[in-house]
Design a protein around this motif. Structure first.
Motif, PDB file in Angstrom:
ATOM      1  N   THR A 319       0.808  -1.213   0.000  1.00 18.96           N
ATOM      2  CA  THR A 319       0.000   0.000   0.000  1.00 18.96           C
ATOM      3  C   THR A 319       0.852   1.279   0.000  1.00 18.96           C
ATOM      4  O   THR A 319       0.632   2.160  -0.840  1.00 18.96           O
ATOM      5  CB  THR A 319      -0.996  -0.025   1.174  1.00 18.96           C
ATOM      6  OG1 THR A 319      -1.872  -1.144   1.010  1.00 18.96           O
ATOM      7  CG2 THR A 319      -1.822   1.243   1.230  1.00 18.96           C
ATOM      8  N   PRO A 320       1.842   1.430   0.900  1.00 11.53           N
ATOM      9  CA  PRO A 320       2.688   2.630   0.821  1.00 11.53           C
ATOM     10  C   PRO A 320       3.499   2.710  -0.468  1.00 11.53           C
ATOM     11  O   PRO A 320       3.829   3.805  -0.926  1.00 11.53           O
ATOM     12  CB  PRO A 320       3.614   2.490   2.040  1.00 11.53           C
ATOM     13  CG  PRO A 320       2.903   1.569   2.966  1.00 11.53           C
ATOM     14  CD  PRO A 320       2.187   0.604   2.073  1.00 11.53           C
ATOM     15  N   ARG A 321       3.801   1.566  -1.068  1.00 14.52           N
ATOM     16  CA  ARG A 321       4.567   1.573  -2.321  1.00 14.52           C
ATOM     17  C   ARG A 321       3.725   2.122  -3.472  1.00 14.52           C
ATOM     18  O   ARG A 321       4.233   2.815  -4.354  1.00 14.52           O
ATOM     19  CB  ARG A 321       5.092   0.171  -2.627  1.00 14.52           C
ATOM     20  CG  ARG A 321       6.061  -0.331  -1.558  1.00 14.52           C
ATOM     21  CD  ARG A 321       6.722  -1.640  -1.947  1.00 14.52           C
ATOM     22  NE  ARG A 321       7.512  -2.174  -0.856  1.00 14.52           N
ATOM     23  CZ  ARG A 321       8.748  -1.785  -0.549  1.00 14.52           C
ATOM     24  NH1 ARG A 321       9.343  -0.843  -1.270  1.00 14.52           N
ATOM     25  NH2 ARG A 321       9.388  -2.334   0.471  1.00 14.52           N
ATOM     26  N   PHE A 322       2.433   1.803  -3.469  1.00 12.99           N
ATOM     27  CA  PHE A 322       1.536   2.407  -4.456  1.00 12.99           C
ATOM     28  C   PHE A 322       1.487   3.913  -4.266  1.00 12.99           C
ATOM     29  O   PHE A 322       1.505   4.685  -5.236  1.00 12.99           O
ATOM     30  CB  PHE A 322       0.127   1.814  -4.331  1.00 12.99           C
ATOM     31  CG  PHE A 322      -0.223   0.837  -5.415  1.00 12.99           C
ATOM     32  CD1 PHE A 322      -0.673   1.266  -6.654  1.00 12.99           C
ATOM     33  CD2 PHE A 322      -0.094  -0.524  -5.204  1.00 12.99           C
ATOM     34  CE1 PHE A 322      -1.005   0.368  -7.659  1.00 12.99           C
ATOM     35  CE2 PHE A 322      -0.414  -1.432  -6.193  1.00 12.99           C
ATOM     36  CZ  PHE A 322      -0.872  -0.997  -7.427  1.00 12.99           C
ATOM     37  N   LEU A 323       1.401   4.344  -3.012  1.00 10.26           N
ATOM     38  CA  LEU A 323       1.372   5.770  -2.722  1.00 10.26           C
ATOM     39  C   LEU A 323       2.634   6.453  -3.240  1.00 10.26           C
ATOM     40  O   LEU A 323       2.560   7.496  -3.896  1.00 10.26           O
ATOM     41  CB  LEU A 323       1.229   5.992  -1.218  1.00 10.26           C
ATOM     42  CG  LEU A 323       1.324   7.447  -0.729  1.00 10.26           C
ATOM     43  CD1 LEU A 323       0.175   8.283  -1.291  1.00 10.26           C
ATOM     44  CD2 LEU A 323       1.322   7.485   0.797  1.00 10.26           C
ATOM     45  N   ALA A 324       3.795   5.861  -2.965  1.00  6.80           N
ATOM     46  CA  ALA A 324       5.064   6.434  -3.418  1.00  6.80           C
ATOM     47  C   ALA A 324       5.130   6.493  -4.939  1.00  6.80           C
ATOM     48  O   ALA A 324       5.568   7.493  -5.520  1.00  6.80           O
ATOM     49  CB  ALA A 324       6.231   5.613  -2.865  1.00  6.80           C
ATOM     50  N   ALA A 325       4.675   5.424  -5.595  1.00  3.19           N
ATOM     51  CA  ALA A 325       4.680   5.394  -7.055  1.00  3.19           C
ATOM     52  C   ALA A 325       3.782   6.485  -7.634  1.00  3.19           C
ATOM     53  O   ALA A 325       4.125   7.145  -8.623  1.00  3.19           O
ATOM     54  CB  ALA A 325       4.225   4.025  -7.551  1.00  3.19           C
ATOM     55  N   ALA A 326       2.618   6.691  -6.985  1.00  5.00           N
ATOM     56  CA  ALA A 326       1.685   7.715  -7.469  1.00  5.00           C
ATOM     57  C   ALA A 326       2.236   9.116  -7.254  1.00  5.00           C
ATOM     58  O   ALA A 326       2.059  10.001  -8.104  1.00  5.00           O
ATOM     59  CB  ALA A 326       0.337   7.556  -6.777  1.00  5.00           C
ATOM     60  N   ALA A 341      -3.217  10.062 -10.158  1.00  2.00           N
ATOM     61  CA  ALA A 341      -2.102   9.219 -10.583  1.00  2.00           C
ATOM     62  C   ALA A 341      -2.307   7.765 -10.167  1.00  2.00           C
ATOM     63  O   ALA A 341      -1.844   6.837 -10.852  1.00  2.00           O
ATOM     64  CB  ALA A 341      -0.793   9.751 -10.005  1.00  2.00           C
ATOM     65  N   LEU A 342      -3.001   7.533  -9.058  1.00  2.00           N
ATOM     66  CA  LEU A 342      -3.285   6.172  -8.605  1.00  2.00           C
ATOM     67  C   LEU A 342      -4.253   5.454  -9.534  1.00  2.00           C
ATOM     68  O   LEU A 342      -4.203   4.224  -9.690  1.00  2.00           O
ATOM     69  CB  LEU A 342      -3.871   6.193  -7.190  1.00  2.00           C
ATOM     70  CG  LEU A 342      -2.879   6.220  -6.023  1.00  2.00           C
ATOM     71  CD1 LEU A 342      -3.603   6.545  -4.719  1.00  2.00           C
ATOM     72  CD2 LEU A 342      -2.141   4.897  -5.905  1.00  2.00           C
TER      73      LEU A 342
END
Length: 413
Positions: A319-326, A341-342
């Motif tokens: 979950t935090p990795r998706f946030l960072a990617a977005a 972006a998500l």
């Protein structure tokens, strides 16, 4: 489909016109850290912390902005969680990570976040939900500000129904669930989807019980036994699942249980091993000891080395990795831009490529049906929780195979 991001590449992505770096981007963790489900909340917190620390160790986001994780105890209460949300906002959080307090709590948080965002343009906050699986959260009650990182109830039950379809020895099913939205939905989808898959199955009865307050499930087990059920569809988790297993074992009742995610909660495998009776089948994006999962195995090894604890839930760490990617994709820490972006973002995760569906903010990730069973050296090679019981893979489905239609009509800023 949008471009594929690896966590490492996403963290390193730099685009022309990038926003200037900030010192920190604050995330608030809001889940139970006290009470009967504190062990669940601590497990989820450790998974979240591990990912945040790893992202920061690799440079954070946006040329060095670090993620800062704030911690709040939901106390398994919608009111307490909303107070925690306001405290998080006051402390500068722009996203919250939650999901372990039940669907009613997460729904209240999503609604409170939406009200705040409407009243405070420029100070919006996102809700990143790693475990609450109410289909309404990505259906009629969907919100632009909410993202669901776990397969929802309907997706999980579809996987279980597909499995039960090929199990002719399952003939009589009882529905026993916690008396709140999720428990009622698990029962509803059990009747509907298992009934469609196996019209010959007889549903022998149904009961709801208070969540986290039953000390002895013997009366419920006696009622189930009186109906001659061979299986139970139950959404119980944590203490409620452990005590149900104990009561049935004490009664010498060899039941099959069909559940969404209880096998990943500390104490469940131990409870099955102590009962010595019963088969608990559950569904998740991965299970410990699963074959041919080298990326998860490597992550689990690194996680255990750092935390001293067993790794159980890729989606929470993800979950935090998706946030960072977005954030890196948006080149901004503005939650509105991050949310956009998500949408339809695909991450090359440890369980393979997974996509956040833009229409309703439902992550499409694989699901593995598996059963807690004795180690036999073949189907079950690794014991868990200090026992000789582990997890047997029964069936696997892709996120696309389990994807449901959506009636989400999302208002967008």
């Amino acid at each position: 489909m949008k471009a594929l991001f690896t966590p490492l590449a996403a963290a390193a992505l730099l685009c022309a016109g990038a926003a200037s770096a900030q010192d920190t981007f604050k995330i608030a963790y809001i889940d139970p850290l006290s009470g009967p489900f504190a062990n669940v909340g601590e497990l989820m917190l450790t998974h979240t912390q591990y990912a945040v620390e790893d992202i920061n160790a690799k440079g954070g986001v946006l040329k060095g902005t670090k993620l800062q994780l704030l911690q709040f105890d939901s106390k398994l209460s919608a009111q307490e969680s909303q107070s925690a949300l306001q405290a998080a906002i006051d402390q500068g959080a722009r996203a919250i990570v939650t999901g372990g307090s039940g669907s009613s709590v997460v729904t209240a948080l999503v609604q409170a976040a939406a009200r705040h965002n409407q009243r405070n343009p420029g100070k919006e906050i996102l809700v990143l939900n790693h475990s609450s699986i109410d289909p309404e959260l990505t259906g009629k009650a969907c919100s632009f500000w909410h993202f669901q990182f776990e397969a929802n109830t309907a997706m999980k039950m579809k996987a279980i129904a597909n499995y039960i379809k090929k199990q002719p020895d399952i003939k009589k099913v009882y529905l026993l669930n916690q008396d709140y939205a999720h428990g009622k939905q698990w029962a509803h989808y059990g009747r509907e989807l298992v009934g469609l898959a196996r019209p010959d199955i007889q549903f022998t009865g149904e009961a709801l019980h208070p969540i986290g307050r039953v000390k002895d499930f013997a009366p419920y087990v006696a009622k189930i036994k009186s109906t001659e059920a061979d299986s139970v569809i139950t959404g119980n988790w944590g203490q409620d699942m452990v005590l149900l297993l104990k009561a049935a074992g004490d009664a010498g009742y060899n039941l099959r249980y069909f559940n969404h995610s209880a096998g990943s909660v500390p104490g469940t495998v131990l409870a099955v091993s102590q009962a010595k009776l019963g088969q608990l089948t559950w569904v998740a994006e991965w299970h410990p000891g699963q074959a041919e999962t080298p990326k998860v195995d490597a992550l689990a090894k690194a996680y255990k080395a750092k935390t001293g604890k067993d790794f159980l839930a890729p989606r929470i760490e993800m979950t935090p990795r998706f946030l960072a990617a977005a954030i890196n994709k948006a080149q901004s820490t503005d939650p509105v831009k991050i949310a956009r972006a998500l949408e339809d973002l695909t991450l090359d995760s440890v369980v393979g490529p997974v996509r956040m569906r833009g229409d309703d903010h439902q992550l499409l990730l694989p699901q593995v049906v598996n059963t807690i069973a004795p180690v036999d050296g073949k189907a079950v090679k690794v014991g868990w929780e200090g026992t000789n019981y582990g997890f047997r893979t029964d069936a696997a489905y892709t996120g696309n195979e389990l994807a449901q239609g959506t009636d989400c009509k999302m208002a967008r800023p």
